[in-house]
Design a protein around this motif. Structure first.
Motif, PDB file in Angstrom:
ATOM      1  N   PHE A 284       0.870  -1.161   0.000  1.00  0.00           N
ATOM      2  CA  PHE A 284       0.000   0.000   0.000  1.00  0.00           C
ATOM      3  C   PHE A 284       0.908   1.212   0.000  1.00  0.00           C
ATOM      4  O   PHE A 284       1.738   1.383   0.882  1.00  0.00           O
ATOM      5  CB  PHE A 284      -0.934   0.014   1.213  1.00  0.00           C
ATOM      6  N   GLU A 285       0.749   2.038  -1.029  1.00  0.00           N
ATOM      7  CA  GLU A 285       1.607   3.198  -1.219  1.00  0.00           C
ATOM      8  C   GLU A 285       3.080   2.792  -1.163  1.00  0.00           C
ATOM      9  O   GLU A 285       3.909   3.458  -0.542  1.00  0.00           O
ATOM     10  CB  GLU A 285       1.299   4.274  -0.174  1.00  0.00           C
ATOM     11  N   ASN A 295      -0.340  -1.447   8.490  1.00  0.00           N
ATOM     12  CA  ASN A 295      -0.939  -0.760   7.342  1.00  0.00           C
ATOM     13  C   ASN A 295      -1.839  -1.685   6.525  1.00  0.00           C
ATOM     14  O   ASN A 295      -1.939  -1.567   5.315  1.00  0.00           O
ATOM     15  CB  ASN A 295       0.148  -0.152   6.454  1.00  0.00           C
ATOM     16  N   LEU A 309      -8.285   4.936   4.510  1.00  0.00           N
ATOM     17  CA  LEU A 309      -7.549   4.943   3.251  1.00  0.00           C
ATOM     18  C   LEU A 309      -8.444   4.648   2.042  1.00  0.00           C
ATOM     19  O   LEU A 309      -8.030   4.810   0.902  1.00  0.00           O
ATOM     20  CB  LEU A 309      -6.430   3.904   3.305  1.00  0.00           C
ATOM     21  N   GLU A 311     -11.765   5.156  -0.339  1.00  0.00           N
ATOM     22  CA  GLU A 311     -12.783   6.146  -0.709  1.00  0.00           C
ATOM     23  C   GLU A 311     -14.167   5.531  -0.824  1.00  0.00           C
ATOM     24  O   GLU A 311     -15.177   6.214  -0.796  1.00  0.00           O
ATOM     25  CB  GLU A 311     -12.419   6.792  -2.048  1.00  0.00           C
ATOM     26  N   ASP A 333       0.245  -3.189  -5.850  1.00  0.00           N
ATOM     27  CA  ASP A 333       0.021  -2.003  -5.030  1.00  0.00           C
ATOM     28  C   ASP A 333      -1.460  -1.645  -5.014  1.00  0.00           C
ATOM     29  O   ASP A 333      -2.076  -1.482  -6.063  1.00  0.00           O
ATOM     30  CB  ASP A 333       0.855  -0.836  -5.577  1.00  0.00           C
ATOM     31  N   PHE A 334      -1.984  -1.522  -3.822  1.00  0.00           N
ATOM     32  CA  PHE A 334      -3.379  -1.138  -3.663  1.00  0.00           C
ATOM     33  C   PHE A 334      -3.536   0.363  -3.772  1.00  0.00           C
ATOM     34  O   PHE A 334      -2.758   1.110  -3.209  1.00  0.00           O
ATOM     35  CB  PHE A 334      -3.868  -1.572  -2.276  1.00  0.00           C
ATOM     36  N   SER A 335      -4.558   0.800  -4.491  1.00  0.00           N
ATOM     37  CA  SER A 335      -4.918   2.208  -4.458  1.00  0.00           C
ATOM     38  C   SER A 335      -6.373   2.316  -4.877  1.00  0.00           C
ATOM     39  O   SER A 335      -6.911   1.431  -5.528  1.00  0.00           O
ATOM     40  CB  SER A 335      -4.044   3.024  -5.407  1.00  0.00           C
ATOM     41  N   ASN A 336      -6.995   3.394  -4.497  1.00  0.00           N
ATOM     42  CA  ASN A 336      -8.396   3.597  -4.864  1.00  0.00           C
ATOM     43  C   ASN A 336      -8.562   3.663  -6.377  1.00  0.00           C
ATOM     44  O   ASN A 336      -9.492   3.100  -6.939  1.00  0.00           O
ATOM     45  CB  ASN A 336      -8.926   4.872  -4.210  1.00  0.00           C
ATOM     46  N   GLU A 337      -7.637   4.352  -7.010  1.00  0.00           N
ATOM     47  CA  GLU A 337      -7.732   4.511  -8.458  1.00  0.00           C
ATOM     48  C   GLU A 337      -7.664   3.164  -9.172  1.00  0.00           C
ATOM     49  O   GLU A 337      -8.450   2.881 -10.072  1.00  0.00           O
ATOM     50  CB  GLU A 337      -6.597   5.421  -8.937  1.00  0.00           C
ATOM     51  N   ALA A 338      -6.713   2.342  -8.732  1.00  0.00           N
ATOM     52  CA  ALA A 338      -6.543   1.038  -9.370  1.00  0.00           C
ATOM     53  C   ALA A 338      -7.757   0.144  -9.117  1.00  0.00           C
ATOM     54  O   ALA A 338      -8.197  -0.591 -10.004  1.00  0.00           O
ATOM     55  CB  ALA A 338      -5.268   0.371  -8.854  1.00  0.00           C
TER      56      ALA A 338
END
Length: 501
Positions: A284-285, A295, A309, A311, A333-338
């Motif tokens: 993550f990040e 995390n 973290l 959205e 990698d985790f992200s909201n966008e992905a």
RNA sequence: GGUCACGUGGCCGAGUGGCUAGGCACAGCUCUGCAAAAGCUUGUACGGCGGUUCGAAUCCGUCCGUGACCUCCA
């Protein structure tokens, strides 16, 4: 379903040899698959899910190709210590103390949680799910065999594996690429606190100190088994002294899997595993998600969007699909966008699937090029999966097929350009890869039949308004619904609705 | 410090010695009363510098950056 032999040539990246190797089961068509399961001392987190979803696909694909897979995934319910392999408190005992519960209550609670999570992500339960505490006799037996072979020694009621002695006859560290000299050079002094001859040695049986709440009688007094032992014992018991595939997270490579090899060889003199597979970590990040760094989030938090973290929430199948868009051996990698991108992509795929299942074949002018293109793409699905379970590429192929399917559906291309056999093959294999191989499910937005009925009325009203060219009313219905997060979708000939996330 | 990975277009993410990965976003188009939704189409990227090669993002060297393991974690 008949699958051509040429499409069954599976290659697996073997961590032990660091090469991709053609997969040849020891006893075709039987395959033994062992995966290191969780230590059930706390709630599962999303990183656990990635590993087990990875091996779920391994299990599914092997089965799909016609293998008879015995899938063993253990539950670690004793022996895993908190701080140091051999010096900390047992994780489960500690948790039991903190929650003021019997250790087995902790085990049951988090085993249930783990099973719920696996179900949520549509992972098929293993064929056998053995626990360490149910195999204490077998573990004591293995300790005896290792002692008898001279690769272990007893001190004060504990039994330690003698790594340096073992290393003189068998290389220790081959899996993780370590040399024993480097390991020795890098070890901290334990201030003479330890009973161990060398800091590299690891406990295979640990004495239970006074007041320790997890203890079983043994030839060396009351104690409990070492963390690594259960996997060697249970894989040997259910899959044999040498079996096909052993999987687990990358973080278990050293020392856990290295110790497993040493124990099995030390006890029975045989290399236990033909193909070692390691799944990579979630980040993550940019940094690894781990319990110790704090995390991580739990699967439920991810699904509900209940974390600072996140959205929004992401459905289990969105997450599963997202994980398959990268290769299991790469970090992800985790992200909201992905995740949002995966959500839309997945919905596109299921939309094409629905389209495909609603096309009825009509004969037409056959187009040999289209025929060949479709068949080649279908073959690619197998070839990509055969290339070390490359789900990312297989999904790319599914999307390429989606374009063609949608063109058939919209009649931009006549379905009669391909033969009926090919059409049926497309339908069968496309469905099979999504449901059986990737293990995805179609998630419906609403099972709410009351809402469906209400919407039917509103859509009908709007339709009448449109027929009367009363655009103001038609648009008002549409806009008011949009404010309530309901989207009207005017498709050809009919109108449907969806809930906006 | 030791060992090992990785650095790809706006984002995510495969892959590879020469031939379009794919998804999302953006744009154009189709459909539509308008719009949305849906679909179709397009985009030529591979950390810097050297080298090998007819040809490298892909191999080698080097530098920079990021990460993992070396005590626990899937």
């Amino acid at each position: 379903m008949e699958i051509k032999e040429a499409l069954k040539q599976l290659s697996i990246y073997n961590t032990l040899t660091r090469k991709k190797e053609l997969f040849k089961p020891i006893n075709y068509p039987n395959v033994g698959l062992y995966v290191c399961g969780p230590t059930v001392y706390s709630e599962a987190h999303i990183g656990n899910v990635r590993t087990f979803v990875t091996f779920d696909v391994v299990f599914r694909y092997l089965t799909f190709l016609g293998h008879k897979v015995r899938y063993v995934r253990n539950i670690t319910d004793v022996g895993h210590l908190v701080d140091d392999i051999d010096e900390g408190e047992d994780k489960i005992a500690k948790r039991a103390r903190l929650e003021q519960l019997e250790p087995m209550e902790i085990v049951q609670k988090y085993t249930n949680n783990f099973h719920d999570v696996m179900l949520l992500f549509n992972a098929i339960p293993p064929s056998i799910e053995p626990t360490a505490t149910a195999h204490l006799i077998d573990q004591i037996e293995m300790v005896n065999r290792i002692l008898k072979n001279g690769f272990a020694y007893e001190v004060n009621g504990s039994v330690y594996f003698d790594v340096e002695k073992y290393n003189k006859q068998h290389p220790y560290g081959a899996l993780s690429g370590r040399k024993i000299e480097d390991l020795i050079a890098n070890t901290r002094d334990l201030d003479g606190q330890s009973d161990k001859k060398s800091p590299l040695d690891f406990a295979i049986w640990k004495k239970a100190e006074k007041g320790h709440i997890m203890r079983w009688p043994s030839p060396w007094g009351d104690g409990f088994p070492g963390w690594h032992l259960e996997c060697s014992v249970m894989s040997t018991k259910y899959l044999g002294q040498t079996f096909d595939i052993h999987g687990g997270g990358m973080d278990l490579k050293f020392p856990h899997h290295e110790c497993e090899i040493a124990q099995s060889v030390g006890a029975d003199g045989k290399e236990p595993v033909r193909y070692w597979m390691h799944g990579n970590m979630l980040t993550f990040e940019g940094s690894k998600m781990s319990k110790s760094l704090g995390n991580t989030f739990t699967p439920l938090e991810l699904v509900n969007g209940d974390h600072e973290l996140l959205e929004q929430g992401y459905s289990p199948m969105t997450v599963r699909f997202f994980m398959f868009q990268s290769h299991y051996a790469s970090t992800l990698d985790f992200s909201n966008e992905a995740l949002k991108a995966a959500e839309k992509g997945y919905s596109r795929l299921t939309n094409s699937l629905n389209n495909l299942n609603n096309i009825s074949y009509k004969t037409g002018n056959q187009n040999p090029e289209k025929e060949e293109q479709v068949n080649k793409l279908i073959d690619s699905l197998f070839l990509e999966m055969n290339d070390d379970f490359n789900t990312a590429k297989a999904i790319a192929v599914l999307f390429e097929l989606s374009s063609i399917i949608n063109s058939f559906y919209d009649e931009k291309i006549q379905v009669g350009e391909i033969s009926e056999d090919t059409f049926n093959r497309l339908k069968t294999i496309f469905n099979a890869f999504i449901f059986d191989v990737l293990g995805l499910k179609v998630e419906s937005n609403s099972d709410n039949s009351t809402l469906d009925q209400v919407m039917e009325v509103l859509i009908g009203l709007r339709q009448s308004a449109r027929e009367n060219k009363d655009w103001a009313l038609a648009d008002r219905i549409r806009d008011e619904l949009a404010k309530a997060n309901i989207q009207i979708k005017d498709e050809k000939g009919k109108t449907t609705y969806g809930i906006i996330k």
